[in-house]
Design a protein around this motif. Structure first.
Motif, PDB file in Angstrom:
ATOM      1  N   SER A   1      58.818  34.351  44.007  1.00  0.00           N
ATOM      2  CA  SER A   1      58.594  33.664  42.742  1.00  0.00           C
ATOM      3  C   SER A   1      57.882  34.586  41.763  1.00  0.00           C
ATOM      4  CB  SER A   1      57.720  32.409  42.940  1.00  0.00           C
ATOM      5  OG  SER A   1      58.271  31.521  43.870  1.00  0.00           O
ATOM      6  N   VAL A   2      57.956  34.222  40.499  1.00  0.00           N
ATOM      7  CA  VAL A   2      57.125  34.815  39.456  1.00  0.00           C
ATOM      8  C   VAL A   2      56.271  33.700  38.868  1.00  0.00           C
ATOM      9  CG1 VAL A   2      57.081  35.863  37.170  1.00  0.00           C
ATOM     10  CG2 VAL A   2      58.663  36.709  38.905  1.00  0.00           C
ATOM     11  N   LEU A   3      54.980  33.961  38.760  1.00  0.00           N
ATOM     12  CA  LEU A   3      54.049  32.990  38.189  1.00  0.00           C
ATOM     13  C   LEU A   3      53.532  33.539  36.869  1.00  0.00           C
ATOM     14  CD1 LEU A   3      52.387  30.349  38.492  1.00  0.00           C
ATOM     15  CD2 LEU A   3      50.602  31.756  39.567  1.00  0.00           C
ATOM     16  N   ARG A   4      53.695  32.752  35.819  1.00  0.00           N
ATOM     17  CA  ARG A   4      53.152  33.109  34.506  1.00  0.00           C
ATOM     18  C   ARG A   4      51.994  32.175  34.188  1.00  0.00           C
ATOM     19  NH1 ARG A   4      58.714  33.612  34.202  1.00  0.00           N
ATOM     20  NH2 ARG A   4      59.433  35.731  33.696  1.00  0.00           N
TER      21      ARG A   4
ATOM     22  N   ARG B   1      47.191  36.132  28.733  1.00  0.00           N
ATOM     23  CA  ARG B   1      48.464  35.899  29.419  1.00  0.00           C
ATOM     24  C   ARG B   1      48.587  36.851  30.603  1.00  0.00           C
ATOM     25  NH1 ARG B   1      52.531  33.077  26.574  1.00  0.00           N
ATOM     26  NH2 ARG B   1      51.732  32.237  24.592  1.00  0.00           N
ATOM     27  N   GLU B   2      48.979  36.315  31.724  1.00  0.00           N
ATOM     28  CA  GLU B   2      49.176  37.122  32.931  1.00  0.00           C
ATOM     29  C   GLU B   2      50.495  36.725  33.583  1.00  0.00           C
ATOM     30  OE1 GLU B   2      47.295  39.537  33.978  1.00  0.00           O
ATOM     31  OE2 GLU B   2      45.406  39.231  32.899  1.00  0.00           O
ATOM     32  N   GLU B   3      51.089  37.657  34.305  1.00  0.00           N
ATOM     33  CA  GLU B   3      52.318  37.402  35.058  1.00  0.00           C
ATOM     34  C   GLU B   3      52.220  38.151  36.374  1.00  0.00           C
ATOM     35  OE1 GLU B   3      56.916  38.827  34.674  1.00  0.00           O
ATOM     36  OE2 GLU B   3      56.108  37.687  32.969  1.00  0.00           O
ATOM     37  N   ILE B   4      52.630  37.511  37.463  1.00  0.00           N
ATOM     38  CA  ILE B   4      52.541  38.159  38.768  1.00  0.00           C
ATOM     39  C   ILE B   4      53.714  37.730  39.644  1.00  0.00           C
ATOM     40  CG2 ILE B   4      51.065  36.338  39.777  1.00  0.00           C
ATOM     41  CD1 ILE B   4      49.578  38.650  41.237  1.00  0.00           C
ATOM     42  N   ALA B   5      54.276  38.680  40.387  1.00  0.00           N
ATOM     43  CA  ALA B   5      55.316  38.398  41.371  1.00  0.00           C
ATOM     44  C   ALA B   5      54.649  38.016  42.678  1.00  0.00           C
ATOM     45  CB  ALA B   5      56.210  39.618  41.557  1.00  0.00           C
ATOM     46  N   LEU B   6      55.165  36.980  43.322  1.00  0.00           N
ATOM     47  CA  LEU B   6      54.550  36.447  44.534  1.00  0.00           C
ATOM     48  C   LEU B   6      55.581  36.354  45.652  1.00  0.00           C
ATOM     49  CD1 LEU B   6      52.543  33.563  42.847  1.00  0.00           C
ATOM     50  CD2 LEU B   6      51.612  35.726  43.697  1.00  0.00           C
TER      51      LEU B   6
ATOM     52  N   THR C   1      33.250  23.738  23.192  1.00  0.00           N
ATOM     53  CA  THR C   1      34.121  24.760  23.769  1.00  0.00           C
ATOM     54  C   THR C   1      35.067  24.102  24.772  1.00  0.00           C
ATOM     55  OG1 THR C   1      32.515  25.278  25.498  1.00  0.00           O
ATOM     56  CG2 THR C   1      32.393  26.551  23.453  1.00  0.00           C
ATOM     57  N   PHE C   2      36.159  24.783  25.084  1.00  0.00           N
ATOM     58  CA  PHE C   2      37.095  24.251  26.072  1.00  0.00           C
ATOM     59  C   PHE C   2      37.858  25.396  26.710  1.00  0.00           C
ATOM     60  CE2 PHE C   2      40.001  24.626  22.477  1.00  0.00           C
ATOM     61  CZ  PHE C   2      41.207  24.963  23.074  1.00  0.00           C
ATOM     62  N   ALA C   3      38.478  25.086  27.827  1.00  0.00           N
ATOM     63  CA  ALA C   3      39.354  26.039  28.505  1.00  0.00           C
ATOM     64  C   ALA C   3      40.601  25.300  28.952  1.00  0.00           C
ATOM     65  CB  ALA C   3      38.658  26.674  29.701  1.00  0.00           C
ATOM     66  N   ALA C   4      41.748  25.909  28.729  1.00  0.00           N
ATOM     67  CA  ALA C   4      43.023  25.325  29.123  1.00  0.00           C
ATOM     68  C   ALA C   4      43.835  26.349  29.894  1.00  0.00           C
ATOM     69  CB  ALA C   4      43.798  24.845  27.898  1.00  0.00           C
ATOM     70  N   PHE C   5      44.516  25.881  30.926  1.00  0.00           N
ATOM     71  CA  PHE C   5      45.384  26.739  31.739  1.00  0.00           C
ATOM     72  C   PHE C   5      46.786  26.152  31.754  1.00  0.00           C
ATOM     73  CE2 PHE C   5      41.230  27.746  33.397  1.00  0.00           C
ATOM     74  CZ  PHE C   5      41.298  29.081  33.774  1.00  0.00           C
ATOM     75  N   GLU C   6      47.772  27.040  31.711  1.00  0.00           N
ATOM     76  CA  GLU C   6      49.158  26.628  31.898  1.00  0.00           C
ATOM     77  C   GLU C   6      49.815  27.595  32.875  1.00  0.00           C
ATOM     78  OE1 GLU C   6      53.011  25.216  29.303  1.00  0.00           O
ATOM     79  OE2 GLU C   6      51.725  26.779  28.468  1.00  0.00           O
ATOM     80  N   PHE C   7      50.495  27.039  33.884  1.00  0.00           N
ATOM     81  CA  PHE C   7      51.181  27.837  34.901  1.00  0.00           C
ATOM     82  C   PHE C   7      52.674  27.500  34.869  1.00  0.00           C
ATOM     83  CE2 PHE C   7      46.868  27.278  36.511  1.00  0.00           C
ATOM     84  CZ  PHE C   7      46.512  28.572  36.841  1.00  0.00           C
TER      85      PHE C   7
ATOM     86  N   LYS D   1      38.742  37.963  31.336  1.00  0.00           N
ATOM     87  CA  LYS D   1      39.935  38.823  31.407  1.00  0.00           C
ATOM     88  C   LYS D   1      40.020  39.533  32.758  1.00  0.00           C
ATOM     89  CE  LYS D   1      42.637  42.134  28.730  1.00  0.00           C
ATOM     90  NZ  LYS D   1      43.790  41.216  28.718  1.00  0.00           N
ATOM     91  N   VAL D   2      38.895  40.041  33.242  1.00  0.00           N
ATOM     92  CA  VAL D   2      38.891  40.674  34.566  1.00  0.00           C
ATOM     93  C   VAL D   2      39.110  39.624  35.641  1.00  0.00           C
ATOM     94  CG1 VAL D   2      37.470  41.892  36.259  1.00  0.00           C
ATOM     95  CG2 VAL D   2      37.447  42.611  33.862  1.00  0.00           C
ATOM     96  N   GLY D   3      38.391  38.511  35.537  1.00  0.00           N
ATOM     97  CA  GLY D   3      38.452  37.485  36.570  1.00  0.00           C
ATOM     98  C   GLY D   3      39.821  36.857  36.714  1.00  0.00           C
ATOM     99  N   ASP D   4      40.487  36.578  35.603  1.00  0.00           N
ATOM    100  CA  ASP D   4      41.820  35.962  35.680  1.00  0.00           C
ATOM    101  C   ASP D   4      42.785  36.853  36.455  1.00  0.00           C
ATOM    102  OD1 ASP D   4      40.926  33.829  34.223  1.00  0.00           O
ATOM    103  OD2 ASP D   4      42.220  34.170  32.488  1.00  0.00           O
ATOM    104  N   ALA D   5      42.828  38.129  36.090  1.00  0.00           N
ATOM    105  CA  ALA D   5      43.765  39.045  36.744  1.00  0.00           C
ATOM    106  C   ALA D   5      43.461  39.184  38.228  1.00  0.00           C
ATOM    107  CB  ALA D   5      43.709  40.410  36.062  1.00  0.00           C
ATOM    108  N   MET D   6      42.176  39.278  38.573  1.00  0.00           N
ATOM    109  CA  MET D   6      41.818  39.481  39.969  1.00  0.00           C
ATOM    110  C   MET D   6      42.033  38.224  40.807  1.00  0.00           C
ATOM    111  SD  MET D   6      41.125  42.651  40.336  1.00  0.00           S
ATOM    112  CE  MET D   6      42.532  42.800  39.193  1.00  0.00           C
ATOM    113  N   HIS D   7      41.817  37.052  40.225  1.00  0.00           N
ATOM    114  CA  HIS D   7      42.077  35.846  41.005  1.00  0.00           C
ATOM    115  C   HIS D   7      43.574  35.647  41.259  1.00  0.00           C
ATOM    116  CE1 HIS D   7      37.851  34.686  40.249  1.00  0.00           C
ATOM    117  NE2 HIS D   7      38.001  34.071  41.407  1.00  0.00           N
ATOM    118  N   LEU D   8      44.410  36.050  40.324  1.00  0.00           N
ATOM    119  CA  LEU D   8      45.843  35.993  40.589  1.00  0.00           C
ATOM    120  C   LEU D   8      46.236  36.984  41.679  1.00  0.00           C
ATOM    121  CD1 LEU D   8      47.420  35.548  37.039  1.00  0.00           C
ATOM    122  CD2 LEU D   8      47.135  33.829  38.834  1.00  0.00           C
ATOM    123  N   ARG D   9      45.592  38.143  41.707  1.00  0.00           N
ATOM    124  CA  ARG D   9      45.844  39.085  42.802  1.00  0.00           C
ATOM    125  C   ARG D   9      45.360  38.492  44.131  1.00  0.00           C
ATOM    126  NH1 ARG D   9      46.435  44.481  41.486  1.00  0.00           N
ATOM    127  NH2 ARG D   9      47.117  44.652  43.654  1.00  0.00           N
ATOM    128  N   LYS D  10      44.268  37.724  44.085  1.00  0.00           N
ATOM    129  CA  LYS D  10      43.784  37.079  45.306  1.00  0.00           C
ATOM    130  C   LYS D  10      44.756  35.977  45.748  1.00  0.00           C
ATOM    131  CE  LYS D  10      39.435  35.634  45.331  1.00  0.00           C
ATOM    132  NZ  LYS D  10      39.129  34.213  45.578  1.00  0.00           N
TER     133      LYS D  10
END
Length: 248
Positions: free
Chosen positions: A97-100, A9-14, A81-87, A119-128
Motif C-alpha cells: 500500500s501507499v499511505l498519504r 504532507r507525507e507519503e510512505i510505501a508500506l 489552536t487545533f490539529a487535523a489529520f487525514e490519511f 515535522k520531524v515527528g510526523d515523518a519518523m512516526h510514519l517510519r515507525k
C-alpha cells in the motif's frame, strides 16, 4: 495569542495490505502498536479518537471514515489552536500500500519550535508504522511506553549518547545494534530509520524502540513491546533511569 497555520504532507510505501494499514491507523490497539501515547477509537464518522500522553489529553472528532481507504479527524484545544489529520490509503500490487498523510492546523505563539518538532515527528512516526507492519504483522503490542526526559541543548551530545546506547560508532539505517540500557538484558536489533541528529528507530525480536530529541530539545523514549515474556515495569523503570542519568 497569535496563531500560525501549518500543513505537512507525507507519503510512505508500506509492506501491508490496505486492510492491515487501516487496522494500524483506525483502531486503538493498532495505534498503540506504533504511535505515541495511548489511543482509544470510537469508530465511524462523528466518532472520536482520544489520545492520552503524560500531562496532555486530546479528543478528536472523526470527520471521514471509509474503512481501508480514508480516515480523517480533528482535535480543537481551548486556546483556539487545533490539529487535523487525514490519511488516504491506496492499494498496490503484491499486497502492499501507499499511505498519504496530511497534518494541518493552527499553532500558538511558540509555533516555530512546535512546527520543527511536528515535522520531524510526523515523518519518523510514519517510519515507525512501516517498521511495525513489516516486522510485527497481524500483532498488536502488549504494552507501549512514552517517556519524556530532560531537555538537552547539545544535539551532538544527545546523538552520541544514542549511539553509545546502541553500541555503535555511527548510527546508520540497517546497522545491527546491541542495546545497552542499565537494568535490562542486552538485546540485539536493527536500525529501521534515522533522522540525525533527532531520531533513531530500532526493532528487536521483542519490540520497536524510538529514541527522539524532539520539541524544545526534550528527549523521548517510545517503546512498543510485543512479547509476553517482557516485564513492562522493569523496562519502564530502566528507561526512566537512563533518561535521568545518561545525559547528566
Amino acid at each position: 495569542m497569535a496563531t500560525h497555520e501549518f500543513e505537512i504532507r507525507e507519503e510512505i510505501a508500506l509492506a501491508a495490505t490496505p486492510e492491515q494499514v487501516w487496522d494500524a491507523i483506525a483502531t486503538g490497539p493498532g495505534l498503540d502498536s506504533w504511535f505515541m501515547g495511548h489511543s482509544e477509537i470510537a469508530p465511524g464518522k462523528g466518532g472520536t479518537n482520544r489520545l492520552e500522553m503524560p500531562g496532555y489529553t486530546q479528543e478528536s472528532t472523526i470527520t471521514a471514515w471509509e474503512p481501508g481507504r480514508h480516515l480523517a479527524f480533528r482535535g480543537d484545544d481551548p486556546d483556539g489552536t487545533f490539529a487535523a489529520f487525514e490519511f488516504l490509503i491506496e492499494g498496490r500490487e503484491g499486497g502492499s500500500s501507499v499511505l498519504r498523510c496530511v497534518h494541518n492546523g493552527l499553532l500558538g505563539d511558540d509555533w516555530e519550535a512546535q512546527y520543527d518538532g511536528i515535522k520531524v515527528g510526523d515523518a519518523m512516526h510514519l517510519r515507525k508504522l512501516a517498521a511495525y507492519l513489516a516486522h510485527f504483522p497481524g500483532r498488536t503490542s502488549k504494552f507501549n511506553l512514552f517517556l519524556i526526559g530532560p531537555a538537552v541543548a547539545d544535539a551532538a551530545k544527545a546523538w552520541s549518547t544514542f549511539a553509545d546506547t546502541l553500541s555503535v560508532g555511527e548510527i546508520t539505517e540497517g546497522a545491527r545494534v546491541r542495546l545497552d540500557v542499565p537494568g535490562l538484558a542486552n538485546l540485539t536489533g536493527t536500525v529501521d530509520f534515522v533522522s540525525a541528529p533527532h531520531c533513531v528507530g530500532v526493532h528487536t525480536p521483542n519490540g520497536i524502540l524510538m529514541l527522539l530529541r524532539g520539541y524544545l530539545h526534550a528527549l523521548v523514549v517510545e517503546y512498543h513491546g510485543f512479547s509476553d515474556d517482557e516485564d513492562e515495569t522493569k523496562i519502564e523503570t530502566a528507561y526512566k533511569s537512563w533518561l535521568d542519568t545518561a545525559f547528566a
